[in-house]
Design a protein around this motif. Structure first.
Motif, PDB file in Angstrom:
ATOM      1  N   GLN A  58       0.835  -1.201   0.000  1.00  0.00           N
ATOM      2  CA  GLN A  58       0.000   0.000   0.000  1.00  0.00           C
ATOM      3  C   GLN A  58       0.874   1.257   0.000  1.00  0.00           C
ATOM      4  O   GLN A  58       0.614   2.194  -0.753  1.00  0.00           O
ATOM      5  N   ILE A  59       1.899   1.268   0.830  1.00  0.00           N
ATOM      6  CA  ILE A  59       2.802   2.431   0.918  1.00  0.00           C
ATOM      7  C   ILE A  59       3.420   2.716  -0.443  1.00  0.00           C
ATOM      8  O   ILE A  59       3.479   3.855  -0.888  1.00  0.00           O
ATOM      9  N   GLN A  60       3.898   1.687  -1.100  1.00  0.00           N
ATOM     10  CA  GLN A  60       4.594   1.873  -2.375  1.00  0.00           C
ATOM     11  C   GLN A  60       3.692   2.418  -3.472  1.00  0.00           C
ATOM     12  O   GLN A  60       4.187   2.997  -4.427  1.00  0.00           O
ATOM     13  N   GLU A  61       2.385   2.265  -3.339  1.00  0.00           N
ATOM     14  CA  GLU A  61       1.447   2.757  -4.350  1.00  0.00           C
ATOM     15  C   GLU A  61       1.066   4.220  -4.149  1.00  0.00           C
ATOM     16  O   GLU A  61       0.461   4.824  -5.027  1.00  0.00           O
ATOM     17  N   ALA A  65       2.378  13.245  -2.974  1.00  0.00           N
ATOM     18  CA  ALA A  65       1.432  14.120  -2.261  1.00  0.00           C
ATOM     19  C   ALA A  65       0.751  13.362  -1.121  1.00  0.00           C
ATOM     20  O   ALA A  65       0.543  13.918  -0.034  1.00  0.00           O
ATOM     21  N   GLN A  66       0.437  12.107  -1.360  1.00  0.00           N
ATOM     22  CA  GLN A  66      -0.182  11.306  -0.304  1.00  0.00           C
ATOM     23  C   GLN A  66       0.822  11.034   0.821  1.00  0.00           C
ATOM     24  O   GLN A  66       0.452  11.062   1.997  1.00  0.00           O
ATOM     25  N   ILE A  67       2.063  10.778   0.463  1.00  0.00           N
ATOM     26  CA  ILE A  67       3.099  10.578   1.488  1.00  0.00           C
ATOM     27  C   ILE A  67       3.243  11.847   2.329  1.00  0.00           C
ATOM     28  O   ILE A  67       3.318  11.795   3.558  1.00  0.00           O
ATOM     29  N   GLN A  68       3.236  12.997   1.673  1.00  0.00           N
ATOM     30  CA  GLN A  68       3.354  14.258   2.399  1.00  0.00           C
ATOM     31  C   GLN A  68       2.149  14.531   3.290  1.00  0.00           C
ATOM     32  O   GLN A  68       2.236  15.357   4.199  1.00  0.00           O
ATOM     33  N   VAL A  83       8.673   1.990   6.042  1.00  0.00           N
ATOM     34  CA  VAL A  83       9.665   3.031   5.777  1.00  0.00           C
ATOM     35  C   VAL A  83      10.730   2.490   4.824  1.00  0.00           C
ATOM     36  O   VAL A  83      11.134   3.176   3.883  1.00  0.00           O
ATOM     37  N   ALA A  84      11.153   1.272   5.028  1.00  0.00           N
ATOM     38  CA  ALA A  84      12.142   0.660   4.133  1.00  0.00           C
ATOM     39  C   ALA A  84      11.587   0.520   2.718  1.00  0.00           C
ATOM     40  O   ALA A  84      12.342   0.564   1.742  1.00  0.00           O
ATOM     41  N   ALA A  85      10.276   0.379   2.598  1.00  0.00           N
ATOM     42  CA  ALA A  85       9.641   0.190   1.292  1.00  0.00           C
ATOM     43  C   ALA A  85       9.405   1.490   0.530  1.00  0.00           C
ATOM     44  O   ALA A  85       9.043   1.454  -0.644  1.00  0.00           O
ATOM     45  N   LEU A  86       9.597   2.636   1.188  1.00  0.00           N
ATOM     46  CA  LEU A  86       9.395   3.906   0.494  1.00  0.00           C
ATOM     47  C   LEU A  86      10.277   3.974  -0.751  1.00  0.00           C
ATOM     48  O   LEU A  86      11.443   3.573  -0.719  1.00  0.00           O
ATOM     49  N   THR A  87       9.730   4.482  -1.812  1.00  0.00           N
ATOM     50  CA  THR A  87      10.507   4.629  -3.043  1.00  0.00           C
ATOM     51  C   THR A  87      11.401   5.863  -2.918  1.00  0.00           C
ATOM     52  O   THR A  87      11.211   6.706  -2.037  1.00  0.00           O
ATOM     53  N   THR A  88      12.343   5.993  -3.812  1.00  0.00           N
ATOM     54  CA  THR A  88      13.231   7.155  -3.798  1.00  0.00           C
ATOM     55  C   THR A  88      12.440   8.448  -3.937  1.00  0.00           C
ATOM     56  O   THR A  88      12.684   9.415  -3.208  1.00  0.00           O
ATOM     57  N   ASP A  89      11.461   8.477  -4.832  1.00  0.00           N
ATOM     58  CA  ASP A  89      10.633   9.680  -4.991  1.00  0.00           C
ATOM     59  C   ASP A  89       9.881  10.002  -3.710  1.00  0.00           C
ATOM     60  O   ASP A  89       9.762  11.169  -3.326  1.00  0.00           O
ATOM     61  N   GLN A  90       9.366   8.972  -3.046  1.00  0.00           N
ATOM     62  CA  GLN A  90       8.651   9.194  -1.786  1.00  0.00           C
ATOM     63  C   GLN A  90       9.594   9.736  -0.711  1.00  0.00           C
ATOM     64  O   GLN A  90       9.236  10.650   0.023  1.00  0.00           O
ATOM     65  N   ILE A  91      10.794   9.173  -0.649  1.00  0.00           N
ATOM     66  CA  ILE A  91      11.800   9.641   0.324  1.00  0.00           C
ATOM     67  C   ILE A  91      12.120  11.107   0.062  1.00  0.00           C
ATOM     68  O   ILE A  91      12.180  11.915   0.983  1.00  0.00           O
ATOM     69  N   GLN A  92      12.325  11.444  -1.190  1.00  0.00           N
ATOM     70  CA  GLN A  92      12.672  12.825  -1.534  1.00  0.00           C
ATOM     71  C   GLN A  92      11.537  13.800  -1.229  1.00  0.00           C
ATOM     72  O   GLN A  92      11.773  14.991  -1.062  1.00  0.00           O
ATOM     73  N   SER A  93      10.318  13.293  -1.124  1.00  0.00           N
ATOM     74  CA  SER A  93       9.163  14.163  -0.866  1.00  0.00           C
ATOM     75  C   SER A  93       8.923  14.409   0.623  1.00  0.00           C
ATOM     76  O   SER A  93       8.103  15.263   0.971  1.00  0.00           O
ATOM     77  N   LEU A  94       9.609  13.675   1.484  1.00  0.00           N
ATOM     78  CA  LEU A  94       9.374  13.841   2.916  1.00  0.00           C
ATOM     79  C   LEU A  94       9.675  15.266   3.358  1.00  0.00           C
ATOM     80  O   LEU A  94      10.688  15.852   2.987  1.00  0.00           O
ATOM     81  N   LEU A  95       8.786  15.797   4.161  1.00  0.00           N
ATOM     82  CA  LEU A  95       8.919  17.155   4.667  1.00  0.00           C
ATOM     83  C   LEU A  95       9.738  17.154   5.964  1.00  0.00           C
ATOM     84  O   LEU A  95       9.850  16.125   6.632  1.00  0.00           O
ATOM     85  N   LYS A  96      10.259  18.307   6.321  1.00  0.00           N
ATOM     86  CA  LYS A  96      11.111  18.405   7.504  1.00  0.00           C
ATOM     87  C   LYS A  96      10.440  17.812   8.749  1.00  0.00           C
ATOM     88  O   LYS A  96      11.056  17.035   9.481  1.00  0.00           O
ATOM     89  N   LEU A 115      18.507   6.952   1.186  1.00  0.00           N
ATOM     90  CA  LEU A 115      19.089   7.969   2.059  1.00  0.00           C
ATOM     91  C   LEU A 115      19.988   8.908   1.257  1.00  0.00           C
ATOM     92  O   LEU A 115      20.005  10.114   1.477  1.00  0.00           O
ATOM     93  N   VAL A 116      20.696   8.371   0.297  1.00  0.00           N
ATOM     94  CA  VAL A 116      21.552   9.178  -0.580  1.00  0.00           C
ATOM     95  C   VAL A 116      20.704  10.191  -1.351  1.00  0.00           C
ATOM     96  O   VAL A 116      21.183  11.272  -1.696  1.00  0.00           O
ATOM     97  N   ALA A 117      19.437   9.869  -1.576  1.00  0.00           N
ATOM     98  CA  ALA A 117      18.548  10.762  -2.318  1.00  0.00           C
ATOM     99  C   ALA A 117      18.040  11.930  -1.465  1.00  0.00           C
ATOM    100  O   ALA A 117      17.448  12.862  -2.000  1.00  0.00           O
ATOM    101  N   PHE A 118      18.283  11.869  -0.158  1.00  0.00           N
ATOM    102  CA  PHE A 118      17.901  12.998   0.700  1.00  0.00           C
ATOM    103  C   PHE A 118      18.581  14.264   0.194  1.00  0.00           C
ATOM    104  O   PHE A 118      19.749  14.245  -0.176  1.00  0.00           O
ATOM    105  N   SER A 119      17.861  15.348   0.219  1.00  0.00           N
ATOM    106  CA  SER A 119      18.463  16.644  -0.110  1.00  0.00           C
ATOM    107  C   SER A 119      19.284  17.110   1.096  1.00  0.00           C
ATOM    108  O   SER A 119      19.148  16.566   2.201  1.00  0.00           O
ATOM    109  N   THR A 120      20.103  18.120   0.877  1.00  0.00           N
ATOM    110  CA  THR A 120      20.862  18.687   1.992  1.00  0.00           C
ATOM    111  C   THR A 120      19.903  19.188   3.069  1.00  0.00           C
ATOM    112  O   THR A 120      20.141  18.976   4.262  1.00  0.00           O
TER     113      THR A 120
END
Length: 154
Positions: A58-61, A65-68, A83-96, A115-120
């Protein structure tokens, strides 16, 4: 059978009381295709007892915007596997606020390539506890510039 698997055309019209009345079994029993029909607002209405029932499929689908839409008070209830199943796009969308709400176990569960996909900005939002929770493999994968951005308090 989950109520989310029936009458799929009306899922997006479920009001807050209807969403809050869903049992963990209703959540877990929903197909990923049906679960992703929840609106961002409906996701923000999920209660802490419902969140652990969300499956990795379900998380991966879910869209970014839904993750946020997950609130910082909901995030700690996501399973480590979710959390481990989050896609790279989902990880990059996480808010502070979502990042700071991640538990140490959830931080360790983030796949290194994600984790490498995290922004600064995401890296510097990590709490001291979260930085300490990073595995050596995770730390070695973080870009030097991002590591340099961490403060002494982290």
């Amino acid at each position: 059978m989950s109520i989310l698997n029936t009458n799929t055309s009306s899922i997006s019209s479920y009001d807050r009381p209807k969403i809050e009345s869903l049992s963990p079994s209703d959540i877990a029993g929903a197909t990923a295709e049906h679960f992703k029909l929840l609106t961002s607002q409906q996701i923000s209405w999920l209660k802490s007892v419902q969140i652990p029932a969300i499956t990795t499929a379900q998380i991966q689908e879910l869209s970014t915007a839904q993750i946020q839409a997950f609130t910082s008070s909901q995030i700690p209830y996501l399973g480590v596997d979710d959390v481990a199943a989050l896609t790279t796009d989902q990880i990059q969308s996480l808010l502070k606020g979502q990042i700071t709400a991640l538990t140490d176990s959830q931080i360790r569960a983030i796949e290194t390539e994600d984790l490498v996909a995290f922004s600064t900005a995401q890296i510097i939002s990590l709490t001291e506890s979260q930085v300490k929770a990073l595995t050596p493999t995770q730390v070695s994968a973080i870009a030097t510039d991002d590591l340099a951005a961490l403060t002494s308090a982290q």
